[in-house]
Design an enzyme around this catalytic site. Sequence first.
Site, PDB file in Angstrom:
ATOM      1  N   SER A   1      -7.835   0.754   3.287  1.00 41.01           N
ATOM      2  CA  SER A   1      -8.268   0.281   1.971  1.00 41.01           C
ATOM      3  C   SER A   1      -9.444  -0.680   2.105  1.00 41.01           C
ATOM      4  CB  SER A   1      -7.095  -0.451   1.313  1.00 41.01           C
ATOM      5  OG  SER A   1      -7.493  -1.070   0.109  1.00 41.01           O
TER       6      SER A   1
ATOM      7  N   ARG B   1       0.840  -1.196   0.000  1.00 38.98           N
ATOM      8  CA  ARG B   1       0.000   0.000   0.000  1.00 38.98           C
ATOM      9  C   ARG B   1       0.880   1.253   0.000  1.00 38.98           C
ATOM     10  NH1 ARG B   1      -5.180   1.643  -1.128  1.00 38.98           N
ATOM     11  NH2 ARG B   1      -6.194   2.739   0.577  1.00 38.98           N
TER      12      ARG B   1
ATOM     13  N   GLY C   1     -13.366  -1.760  -7.281  1.00 37.34           N
ATOM     14  CA  GLY C   1     -14.692  -1.196  -7.013  1.00 37.34           C
ATOM     15  C   GLY C   1     -14.779  -0.410  -5.722  1.00 37.34           C
ATOM     16  N   GLY C   2     -13.634   0.020  -5.164  1.00 35.86           N
ATOM     17  CA  GLY C   2     -13.670   0.850  -3.950  1.00 35.86           C
ATOM     18  C   GLY C   2     -14.429   0.142  -2.842  1.00 35.86           C
TER      19      GLY C   2
ATOM     20  N   THR D   1      -8.489   0.385  -9.757  1.00 33.59           N
ATOM     21  CA  THR D   1      -8.092  -0.879  -9.192  1.00 33.59           C
ATOM     22  C   THR D   1      -8.303  -2.002 -10.198  1.00 33.59           C
ATOM     23  OG1 THR D   1      -8.932   0.035  -7.184  1.00 33.59           O
ATOM     24  CG2 THR D   1      -8.537  -2.340  -7.184  1.00 33.59           C
TER      25      THR D   1
HETATM   26  O1  DON Z   1      -7.933   0.926  -1.619  1.00 31.13           O
HETATM   27  C1  DON Z   1      -9.107   1.150  -1.860  1.00 31.13           C
HETATM   28  O2  DON Z   1     -10.022   0.663  -1.228  1.00 31.13           O
HETATM   29  C2  DON Z   1      -9.461   2.043  -3.047  1.00 31.13           C
HETATM   30  N1  DON Z   1      -8.390   2.982  -3.287  1.00 31.13           N
HETATM   31  C3  DON Z   1      -9.733   1.197  -4.244  1.00 31.13           C
HETATM   32  C4  DON Z   1     -10.159   2.004  -5.439  1.00 31.13           C
HETATM   33  C5  DON Z   1     -10.893   1.206  -6.435  1.00 31.13           C
HETATM   34  O3  DON Z   1     -11.193   0.058  -6.254  1.00 31.13           O
HETATM   35  C6  DON Z   1     -11.287   1.929  -7.684  1.00 31.13           C
HETATM   36  N2  DON Z   1     -11.764   1.000  -8.675  1.00 31.13           N
HETATM   37  N3  DON Z   1     -12.834   0.888  -9.117  1.00 31.13           N
END
Ligand code: DON
Length: 581
Positions: free
Chosen positions: A464, A115, A485-486, A393
């Site tokens: 995260s 990270r 997908g955050g 991501t």
């Molecule tokens: O680490 C995390 O949870 C976020 N930065 C992830 C971002 C993400 O999955 C964007 N994609 N769709």
Amino acid sequence: MLLRAERRSIAAAILLIVAFCLPAAAQERRGTYTPPPADAIHAVVAEHGMVVTQERIAAGIGADVLRRGGNAVDAAVATGFAMAVTYPRAGNIGGGGFMVIHSADKHEDVAIDYRETAPAATKPDIFLGADGKPDIAKSRDSALGVGVPGTVAGLTLALEKYGSGKFTLGELLQPAIELARNGLALADDMADTLPAIYPRLAHWPATARIFSRADGSPLREGDALVQKDLAATLGAIAEQGSRGFYEGPIAEKLAKAVRDAGGIMTPDDLKSYSAVIRAPVRGNYRGYDILSMPLPSSGGVVLVEMLNILEGFPLADMKQGSAPELHVLIEAMKRAYADRARYLGDPAFVNAPVVALTSKDYAAKQRASIDLDRATPWTDALSAVPPREGSNTTHFSVVDSLGNAVSNTYTLNFPYGVGLVAEGTGVLLNNELDDFTAAPGASNAFGLVGFEANLPGPGKRPLSSMSPTIVLKDGKPVLVTGSPGGSRIISTVLQVIVNVLDYHMDVAAAVAAPRLHHQWLPDEVRIERGFSEDTLAGLKAMGHQLIEPMGQTSANSIAVTPNGLLGAPDPRTRGAEAAGQ
Ligand code: DON
């Protein structure tokens, strides 16, 4: 029974949330996926090894390493570097991520934390404006949001400790270097998404030079994407290992680009970065072992908490995709995401009650608060009795013929990160520091609320949701999964696992099935298309607020079955690929 102090702190938390987060819940609006008809959903079958990614060239590069005798980690490292070239929206060397490894070779399960970290000069109020309120432009659109990249340290550490020893770093980097130098034809998801994101990239001259045609418009499907500076940067890593990135001319250029753009990252921040080997979060669900990512990802803790809550419900007796099944899933999500907001952060800074949150006892208490007929209001979903304890991501999955498995999720945060390519390096930089909580009660770009545990700090890793996960039965992998997908990552992984373990769905059907998501706040259920009218009516009658779309996820997964390795590229993105052999 709540203590008075507890009630006061929950009330204060709610006030802060209402003040900051609700208007800022900027969800990604993409993700209008409709599942294909059942007879069009097929897993790809292979006998000896499998790589499933969001981009087909990189999957082929990984599968080729397996064919030449490499293990799953060798293949993952080659794939990870290749995707920095072939899938710059999320594949990266300018961002960070997590890798969970089941090493049959070493009889070890490990999690590699690569990270990004906050630069040493970071202050807790870095993302506040002059009025003391969160200023989202600072963390999302400015170089202040750039975290010290971790991918190069993570991939090289994985290779050094868990690679087969048959390939040098340089050999695994070679295909990526050639693709960057000679160019590749723009295709699939990159061609679909580049035009929309282009204005953000064109803001930075070094980025515009890479992604534009001669007339200044964005590259289109079939155009050549050539990244000569990136080829040289990858070449330096091939020759010198991670030092070629974190020290010397490349590090100087990365730090200069960030500082010229108003950020605070220094060459010393890069030099002092290190990836960390951690013990995975472990859970047990209906006789299967779950291995997932520990803090600073909330993924493993939240996933295991949700599975523990669900284990007490007879899901197999409820129809898959029905309102009763989805209701308990939503209620489990709501409770575990509330705990995420309240307790979790970088373990180097925060003593989070991980053991308690992932215990069966705690899940039993949470389960007891679920009404099978009614949605619980978000204000009640903060854990009633806090656990007490001494303390854009992309995801790819790899399995080899020896039983080694790799689950890797890495990111630049937004698609193409902050959009800035550091001049002379070809490296696209992340805006990962937006995952910090700018002020207690504020939310990040995915609408995730946080408190003190996730405030910015020097050297700190932002919390995260990335959840690379491996499910084991009797010590052997049966499912490798994860997703971008955050905030929606953890609930996506949950639904793939439940579909496979509770409903015995073929992995391709489990991945293709429509998904939904609740993250405690905002108090709404995000849904994909494809649920039956009965299901939707049943959920509404219980008091759930349903909102479309859910936003993009992509759970590229592998099931290990008696019939071979089954690869399930997620049909939600064009170009996802299962390359088997
Ligand atoms: O680490 C995390 O949870 C976020 N930065 C992830 C971002 C993400 O999955 C964007 N994609 N769709």
